[in-house]
Design a protein around this motif. Structure first.
Motif, PDB file in Angstrom:
ATOM      1  N   PRO A 110     -15.132  12.370   5.057  1.00 50.42           N
ATOM      2  CA  PRO A 110     -15.148  12.308   6.525  1.00 50.42           C
ATOM      3  C   PRO A 110     -14.543  11.029   6.934  1.00 50.42           C
ATOM      4  N   ARG A 111     -13.785  11.132   7.934  1.00 53.05           N
ATOM      5  CA  ARG A 111     -13.254   9.823   8.489  1.00 53.05           C
ATOM      6  C   ARG A 111     -14.156   8.922   9.085  1.00 53.05           C
ATOM      7  N   ILE A 112     -14.035   7.598   9.193  1.00 49.17           N
ATOM      8  CA  ILE A 112     -14.969   6.740   9.897  1.00 49.17           C
ATOM      9  C   ILE A 112     -14.064   6.428  11.021  1.00 49.17           C
ATOM     10  N   LYS A 113     -14.324   6.486  12.318  1.00 52.05           N
ATOM     11  CA  LYS A 113     -13.572   6.091  13.552  1.00 52.05           C
ATOM     12  C   LYS A 113     -13.592   4.702  13.493  1.00 52.05           C
TER      13      LYS A 113
ATOM     14  N   ALA B  69       1.016  -1.052  -0.171  1.00 52.98           N
ATOM     15  CA  ALA B  69       0.142  -0.014   0.015  1.00 52.98           C
ATOM     16  C   ALA B  69       0.869   1.216   0.055  1.00 52.98           C
ATOM     17  N   SER B  70       0.595   2.231  -0.728  1.00 55.47           N
ATOM     18  CA  SER B  70       1.313   3.423  -0.940  1.00 55.47           C
ATOM     19  C   SER B  70       0.773   4.366   0.066  1.00 55.47           C
ATOM     20  N   VAL B  71       1.879   5.214   0.744  1.00 55.67           N
ATOM     21  CA  VAL B  71       1.357   6.295   1.387  1.00 55.67           C
ATOM     22  C   VAL B  71       1.417   7.758   0.718  1.00 55.67           C
ATOM     23  N   ASN B  72       0.274   8.106   0.456  1.00 52.32           N
ATOM     24  CA  ASN B  72       0.101   9.560  -0.459  1.00 52.32           C
ATOM     25  C   ASN B  72      -0.007  10.536   0.462  1.00 52.32           C
ATOM     26  N   PRO B  73      -0.013  11.768   0.121  1.00 55.05           N
ATOM     27  CA  PRO B  73      -0.362  12.995   1.147  1.00 55.05           C
ATOM     28  C   PRO B  73      -1.858  12.979   1.370  1.00 55.05           C
ATOM     29  N   SER B  74      -2.550  12.449   0.410  1.00 53.20           N
ATOM     30  CA  SER B  74      -4.024  12.444   0.512  1.00 53.20           C
ATOM     31  C   SER B  74      -4.241  11.390   1.545  1.00 53.20           C
ATOM     32  N   ASP B  75      -3.567  10.481   2.157  1.00 51.41           N
ATOM     33  CA  ASP B  75      -3.796   9.442   3.022  1.00 51.41           C
ATOM     34  C   ASP B  75      -3.790  10.311   4.366  1.00 51.41           C
ATOM     35  N   LEU B  76      -2.611  11.273   4.186  1.00 50.78           N
ATOM     36  CA  LEU B  76      -2.253  11.936   5.550  1.00 50.78           C
ATOM     37  C   LEU B  76      -3.093  13.123   5.713  1.00 50.78           C
ATOM     38  N   HIS B  77      -3.609  13.715   4.644  1.00 50.71           N
ATOM     39  CA  HIS B  77      -4.841  14.817   4.788  1.00 50.71           C
ATOM     40  C   HIS B  77      -5.998  14.248   5.495  1.00 50.71           C
ATOM     41  N   PHE B  78      -6.210  12.926   5.171  1.00 52.67           N
ATOM     42  CA  PHE B  78      -7.505  12.212   5.338  1.00 52.67           C
ATOM     43  C   PHE B  78      -7.448  11.762   7.102  1.00 52.67           C
ATOM     44  N   ILE B  79      -6.323  11.174   7.347  1.00 51.61           N
ATOM     45  CA  ILE B  79      -6.137  10.743   8.678  1.00 51.61           C
ATOM     46  C   ILE B  79      -6.458  11.828   9.348  1.00 51.61           C
ATOM     47  N   LYS B  80      -5.836  13.099   9.020  1.00 47.57           N
ATOM     48  CA  LYS B  80      -6.039  14.285   9.841  1.00 47.57           C
ATOM     49  C   LYS B  80      -7.084  14.876   9.813  1.00 47.57           C
ATOM     50  N   GLY B  81      -8.230  14.532   8.979  1.00 47.88           N
ATOM     51  CA  GLY B  81      -9.472  15.103   9.050  1.00 47.88           C
ATOM     52  C   GLY B  81      -9.708  16.270   7.957  1.00 47.88           C
ATOM     53  N   GLU B  82      -8.667  16.421   7.115  1.00 48.55           N
ATOM     54  CA  GLU B  82      -8.512  17.584   6.359  1.00 48.55           C
ATOM     55  C   GLU B  82      -8.737  17.224   4.835  1.00 48.55           C
TER      56      GLU B  82
END
Ligand SMILES: NC(=O)c1ccc[n+]([C@@H]2O[C@H](COP(=O)([O-])OP(=O)(O)OC[C@H]3O[C@@H](n4cnc5c(N)ncnc54)[C@H](OP(=O)(O)O)[C@@H]3O)[C@@H](O)[C@H]2O)c1
Length: 344
Positions: free
Chosen positions: A73-76, A56-69
């Protein structure tokens, strides 16, 4: 028949919904956003598949996503991770044809994410991979390559030169080399001097180091000579605004990323009026919804051909074991010039 265990290891979202912040993708500690856990292996619904992860690649979008940005929306409690490569081991009704195939995939809204031993997604979000594509390239086969294809296509309709910021990013490099192959003249913006020569070797007609004191003046000179009309911008800060201001009539500032947390101030509103300049956004999700499937399949075929024959490659900085994601992701991301690839 593949044995599917009852439970799996996963890096889960700690938070729900949006955070309301706009800090950008930098993280100090992944444990602020993720929990490691053993959870039940998800069951694919109708039209969905269950994928055993290879990479699995780590993209900036993944980091924005886990930060709620990010734009959804995130799903806890749901595994994080948008993109990966793996083997389809089970399918819901209507998706059985993919079972047994190695695929590149992006996780559909509400499905179970890629930073886990197993992920689910819609069958239409899977691309069966040619055998000559590596698992590393397979994990970064959709988000960046399709975006590169779509955005360079936009740029080429507006002249022979275009500007790319964060040109050392994986996506930046894909666009620079694609631009060169199409006979265009990409102007690359980088923030490290040591990136200049590699970008030139890749096909940049000009490279500007944005941390140089006279970077805006350097760019203005290049802009006057090459007349780029499209600025493909992943940084979207005040320097970007100055670049846009130095571009010619009818220039388009297309923001597709927010790597910088700085909010730019518009200083040249008159140019929008008198020089027909435009500020726009680009999001692959919208492109996919508006582009006919046959055109998307043509682009997908071209993407795989480019990776298979070596015109494109995924630079990998670190292979990070899934069990080390929560404790080690922030450190792994400190290495620049390559992707962090998660392995189960
Ligand atoms: N809108 C869409 O549909 C879409 C689709 C795909 C990707 N994207 C966006 O495209 C961008 C690049 O993605 P990627 O996966 O190619 O990234 P990546 O390979 O992870 O690379 C990001 C690189 O950008 C540079 N960077 C980071 N922060 C920066 C800053 N503040 N100013 C200038 N440069 C900075 C860093 O390189 P150096 O350390 O060498 O400077 C970093 O290695 C991201 O913003 C991502 O969200 C958008």
């Amino acid at each position: 028949m593949t044995e599917i265990p009852a439970t799996m290891f996963a890096a889960l979202q700690r938070h729900e919904g949006y955070s309301g912040t706009a800090e950008g993708p930098a993280i100090a500690d992944a444990a602020d956003y993720l929990d490691a856990a053993e959870i039940p292996v998800p069951t694919p619904g109708k039209g969905q598949v269950l994928i055993r992860l290879r990479t699995a690649s780590v993209n900036p979008s993944d980091l924005h996503f886990i930060k709620g940005e990010y734009g959804q929306p995130r799903i806890k409690g749901n595994p994080a991770g948008f993109e990966g490569c793996g083997d389809v081991v089970a399918a819901g009704e209507g998706a059985e044809g993919l079972v047994g195939q190695r695929v590149a995939f992006v996780v559909a809204l509400g499905c179970s994410g890629a930073w886990a031993e197993y992920a689910t997604t819609d069958a239409i979000n899977c691309i069966p991979l040619r055998p000559d594509i590596s698992d590393d390239d397979g994990s970064a086969q959709i988000v960046n390559p399709l975006t590169a294809m779509a955005m360079v296509d936009i740029a080429r309709q507006d002249g022979e030169s275009f500007v790319v910021s964060a040109a050392t990013s994986q996506l930046g490099k894909l666009m620079v080399s694609l631009g060169k192959d199409l006979g265009l003249k990409p102007i690359a913006l980088v923030r490290r001097a040591e990136a200049v020569q590699p970008l030139k070797d890749m096909g940049a007609a000009e490279v500007v180091v944005t941390t140089d004191e006279d970077a805006v003046q350097q760019f203005a000179k290049i802009s006057a000579a090459l007349k780029p009309r499209v600025f493909l911008d992943a940084v979207s800060d005040q320097f970007s605004e100055q670049v846009f201001a130095a571009m010619p009539n009818k220039a388009r500032w297309i923001s597709y990323g927010k790597l910088s947390s700085e909010l730019p101030k518009l200083t040249m509103m008159g140019q929008l009026i008198f020089q027909s300049k435009r500020i726009e956004g680009f999001w692959l999700t919208s492109w996919m919804m508006s582009t006919p499937p046959a055109d998307q399949m043509r682009v997908v075929g071209e993407v795989q051909a480019r990776f298979a024959d070596g015109r494109w490659k995924t630079d990998v900085s670190v292979h990070l074991p899934l069990r080390d994601v929560v404790s080690g992701l922030a450190d792994a991301l400190k290495k620049t010039d390559g992707k962090v690839i998660i392995t189960p």
